[in-house]
Scaffold this motif. Structure first.
Motif, short mmCIF file in Angstrom:
data_model
loop_
_atom_site.label_atom_id
_atom_site.label_comp_id
_atom_site.label_asym_id
_atom_site.label_seq_id
_atom_site.Cartn_x
_atom_site.Cartn_y
_atom_site.Cartn_z
N THR A 55 -81.10 -77.99 -11.40
CA THR A 55 -81.58 -79.08 -12.25
C THR A 55 -82.34 -80.11 -11.42
OG1 THR A 55 -79.39 -80.10 -12.07
CG2 THR A 55 -79.84 -78.85 -14.06
N SER A 59 -86.03 -80.42 -12.44
CA SER A 59 -86.28 -81.70 -13.10
C SER A 59 -86.80 -82.69 -12.07
CB SER A 59 -84.99 -82.23 -13.75
OG SER A 59 -84.55 -81.35 -14.76
N CYS A 210 -82.92 -87.59 -15.82
CA CYS A 210 -82.89 -87.21 -17.23
C CYS A 210 -82.99 -88.43 -18.13
CB CYS A 210 -81.61 -86.44 -17.55
SG CYS A 210 -81.67 -84.71 -17.09
N THR A 286 -84.81 -76.03 -16.96
CA THR A 286 -85.14 -77.39 -16.50
C THR A 286 -86.63 -77.56 -16.23
OG1 THR A 286 -84.54 -76.70 -14.24
CG2 THR A 286 -82.87 -77.87 -15.52
N THR A 290 -88.73 -80.20 -18.56
CA THR A 290 -89.39 -81.32 -17.88
C THR A 290 -90.90 -81.27 -18.08
OG1 THR A 290 -87.64 -81.27 -16.20
CG2 THR A 290 -89.61 -82.54 -15.69
#
Length: 548
Positions: A55, A59, A210, A286, A290
């Motif tokens: 992640t 991300s 996030c 992810t 994103t």
């Protein structure tokens, strides 16, 4: 000699890397604590830990800005999202195979290179990766400094417009420099955290980023009453198939260096297959989420703010504050959103730069450099490159740096062929730390010529396209080379894979199929009686146990 002074041998001894208490290894030209197969007590990464890793990797600001690359190929936003999902899955699949030796043998890329390139030949891919990592760290650090500048500007509005005391030729603003210094002061202590203890920092950075992504998404869509006009624009590619393939290659190229060194992180896994689910699920999910948020927010904010399309979320936050005249509510939103960007730059710099580059540099001088010291060397080199100059003036240099997939793809292909096809996952670990002719991986003078031939075969067809891209040559006579270059990762990997396989079939190497532990009689940290021992030269006999 005066009382209390140290002799040169004593100074050298004190400068050596620390050795664990009761260690069963020594600091040598080929070995230190960070290069040995990770012992069981240091394997702390489970399934959720690797979800955190991916992640963080997926991300990030690079994934957010991926849409600009894909739309430039002429894809529509919807087609770009499909490319991101497929490209992310293929990146995860590639990570599974590149990280296999980390899961099974608990060794990183630096040591893994030795069985393919030779003990001395392995310096080549290690130096290549270190060079790229240092350059990219400098740029990531500068972006981190700019995110810090936006964060401070949200607290002190006048900071965004403070007087510049640097010359115009420096391409560096005073507030950017202050942001960089503050970001570096926060980043350097993070290098002290051992890789096996990074799970909680990963989770914290992911939560912050996030929050920034979804906060900006909610603001943009609510204010623009939808995703904006850019999101609905049709594709403009004359050949959608080519554009789709270019897009997949762009995704593979962006995360290719990370997958090549995947064993650097996978070697910390508690059990077999712990990283696999995250590689195949978290990686594409992810990256896709994103990138999709990046496309929607960029499209909607362009409708709101007008002017030039802004793909970098850091600059977008600064534009938002300016647009709303630094109102208190907007400053609060910009503060928390920029906090996520700062955290993202922390995490991505650790994941893709400091740990991997630190281990690579440790492989160059294991007696005196470990991961931590290597990371500090990377920091010095990265800042010494003056990334603000590179980002502002050196378009050709950036194109060359982005084109390093030309070299990473062949390195990936030959390693996969050697480990999975030729050696069938069997390694004699002790010989990966022995730098003389008694090692199975010494080959000829410490170099495996097959790897260099395979590397060159996968690289040279891509060089004309790289040159045409860097120099913006007329596409008319270079269109074929440019198309080949746009398929860099797929073509380079495939050619080097096949050539390495063929060379090992035509010119077999000694010791294929031989396997053995790092320490005789010890496998995965558990002692066992060994009926067969190595002879004086280290030639392997059939071991009583094997790695599974």
């Amino acid at each position: 000699m005066p009382s209390g002074s140290w002799s040169w041998p004593e100074i050298k001894q004190r400068l050596q890397c620390p050795v664990d208490e009761d260690a069963d290894y020594e600091n040598t030209t080929w070995c230190n604590r960070d290069l040995i197969p990770i012992p069981p007590e240091r394997r702390t990464y489970g399934v959720w830990s690797y979800f955190g890793y991916w992640t963080v990797s997926g991300s990030c600001i690079s994934a957010w800005s991926t849409g600009s690359t894909l739309l430039s190929f002429g894809l529509s936003p919807q087609q770009a999202i499909g490319v991101v999902i497929l490209g992310g899955f293929l990146s995860g699949l590639l990570a599974v195979f590149c990280g296999w030796m980390g899961e099974v043998h608990h060794i990183g890329f630096t040591v893994s290179s030795r069985f393919s390139w030779g003990m001395r030949g392995s310096y080549f891919p290690v130096i290549l990766r270190s060079f790229v990592a240092c350059m990219w760290f400098g740029m990531q650090a500068f972006w981190g400094g700019q995110a810090t500048r936006v964060l401070i500007g949200a607290i002190i509005p006048g900071f965004a417009h403070m007087k510049n005391y640097f010359s115009e030729s420096s391409h560096l603003q005073t507030n950017d420099f202050i942001g960089l210094v503050i970001w570096m002061c926060a980043f350097i202590p993070a290098v002290l955290i051992r890789p096996e203890k990074l799970q909680i920092p990963f989770f914290i950075c992911f939560v912050f980023f996030c929050g920034s992504c979804f906060g900006m998404l909610i603001w943009a869509v609510s204010q623009a009453n939808g995703p904006g006009d850019l999101f609905h624009q049709p594709g403009s590619a004359p050949n959608t198939g080519w554009a789709f393939m270019f897009g997949i290659t762009a995704i593979l190229g962006s995360w290719g260096s990370g997958t090549l060194g995947q064993s650097d992180w996978v070697r910390y896994s508690k059990r077999r297959y712990a990283p696999t689910l995250s590689q195949l699920v978290a990686c594409p999910a992810t990256i896709a989420i994103t990138a999709t948020i990046g496309i929607i927010v960029t499209s909607a904010s362009n409708k709101l703010l007008g002017g030039e399309i802004q793909w970098n979320p850091i600059y977008l936050l600064a534009d938002i504050q300016e647009y709303y005249s630094s109102s208190p509510r907007v400053r609060a939103g910009v503060f928390f959103a920029s906090l996520g960007m700062v955290a993202s730059q922390f995490s991505i710099s650790v994941v893709l730069n400091s740990v991997s580059c630190g281990m690579d540099l440790a492989g160059l001088w294991p007696k005196y450099i470990n991961i931590r010291r290597g990371a500090y060397v990377m920091v010095v080199i990265g800042i010494a490159t003056q990334p603000w100059q590179l980002l502002s003036t050196a378009d050709k240099f950036l194109a060359v740096l982005s084109g390093f997939g030309v070299f990473m793809a062949p390195a990936t292909g030959l390693m996969l062929a050697d480990y999975h096809i030729v050696r069938r996952h069997r390694l004699k670990l002790s010989d990966l730390y022995r730098g003389d002719s008694s090692s199975l991986y010494w080959f000829r003078h410490g170099v495996n010529w097959r790897a260099f031939v395979a590397f060159t075969a996968g690289m040279w067809p891509l060089l004309p396209g790289l040159a045409a891209n860097v120099n913006a040559w007329d596409e008319g006579q270079w269109v074929g080379w440019l198309r080949l270059y746009n398929l860099t990762f797929i073509v380079g990997l495939a050619i080097s894979f096949l050539v390495m396989w063929a060379l090992n079939y035509l010119f077999p190497v000694a010791g294929v199929g031989v396997e053995g532990p790092f320490i005789e009689g010890v496998i995965d940290g558990v002692s066992s009686e060994s009926e067969e021992k190595e002879d004086v030269r280290g030639d392997a006999k059939t071991p009583d146990v094997s790695f599974v």
